[in-house]
Design an enzyme around this catalytic site. Structure first.
Site, PDB file in Angstrom:
ATOM      1  N   ASP A   1       0.025 -14.917 -50.439  1.00  8.71           N
ATOM      2  CA  ASP A   1      -0.544 -16.015 -49.653  1.00  8.71           C
ATOM      3  C   ASP A   1       0.286 -16.160 -48.377  1.00  8.71           C
ATOM      4  OD1 ASP A   1       1.809 -17.328 -50.402  1.00  8.71           O
ATOM      5  OD2 ASP A   1       0.820 -18.562 -51.915  1.00  8.71           O
ATOM      6  N   LEU A   2       0.058 -17.202 -47.623  1.00 12.32           N
ATOM      7  CA  LEU A   2       0.763 -17.374 -46.351  1.00 12.32           C
ATOM      8  C   LEU A   2       2.271 -17.549 -46.503  1.00 12.32           C
ATOM      9  CD1 LEU A   2      -1.766 -19.637 -44.432  1.00 12.32           C
ATOM     10  CD2 LEU A   2      -1.260 -17.225 -44.049  1.00 12.32           C
TER      11      LEU A   2
END
Length: 159
Positions: free
Chosen positions: A30-31
């Site tokens: 994810d980020l």
């Protein structure tokens, strides 16, 4: 002259366990750089597929001949700590039970090179069943059951 690297062989049997190595890429995260939870299932699936390939269990031939296919029928997973971008991981798979139409496989996703200091990311228990083309359970091919039993007993039979 351009050299082509040898075929990638991420998996191998170590006694009664199948070891499969992988690396965490940006697309897996994810980020924040942490592996997205569903991707652990992908690593486990790849490890199981590699284990079957090394055991000379030809899933593709069974599908193409209309004999049947494997399907996950039960899955339990426990997330212990997050894997992160660029981690090298090891998926360890062990066959725990072989039945007529199904196989129970325990899987752990780890990091580390020393078995005494592995860090566990995820643990799972998967039951896969052999299904006929109509979706009903079917006894797995006899040769396959023998190979799974050999794996479980740490006696992988040569292909």
């Amino acid at each position: 002259m351009t050299l082509i690297p040898p075929p990638f062989e991420p998996g191998a049997f170590v006694g009664a366990a199948h070891h499969y190595r992988a690396r965490i890429y940006y697309e897996d995260t994810d980020l924040s750089g942490i592996v997205y939870h569903a991707n652990y299932l992908r690593y486990m699936e790849r490890a199981r597929s590699d284990m079957l390939r090394l055991a000379d269990i030809d899933q593709r031939a069974a599908i193409e001949s209309g004999e049947g296919a494997w399907a996950v029928t039960d899955l339990q997973i426990k997330y212990r700590r997050p894997a992160k971008l660029d981690d090298d991981i090891l998926v360890v798979s062990t066959v725990e039970a072989v039945r007529g139409a199904s196989v129970a496989i325990a899987q752990r996703i780890l990091r580390g090179d020393d078995p005494l200091s592995f860090e566990t990311f995820t643990e799972g228990q998967v039951i896969v069943a052999f299904l006929a083309p109509d979706g009903r359970p079917r006894r797995q091919p006899t040769g396959w059951a023998k190979r799974f039993t050999a794996i479980m007993n740490g006696e992988m039979i040569p292909c």
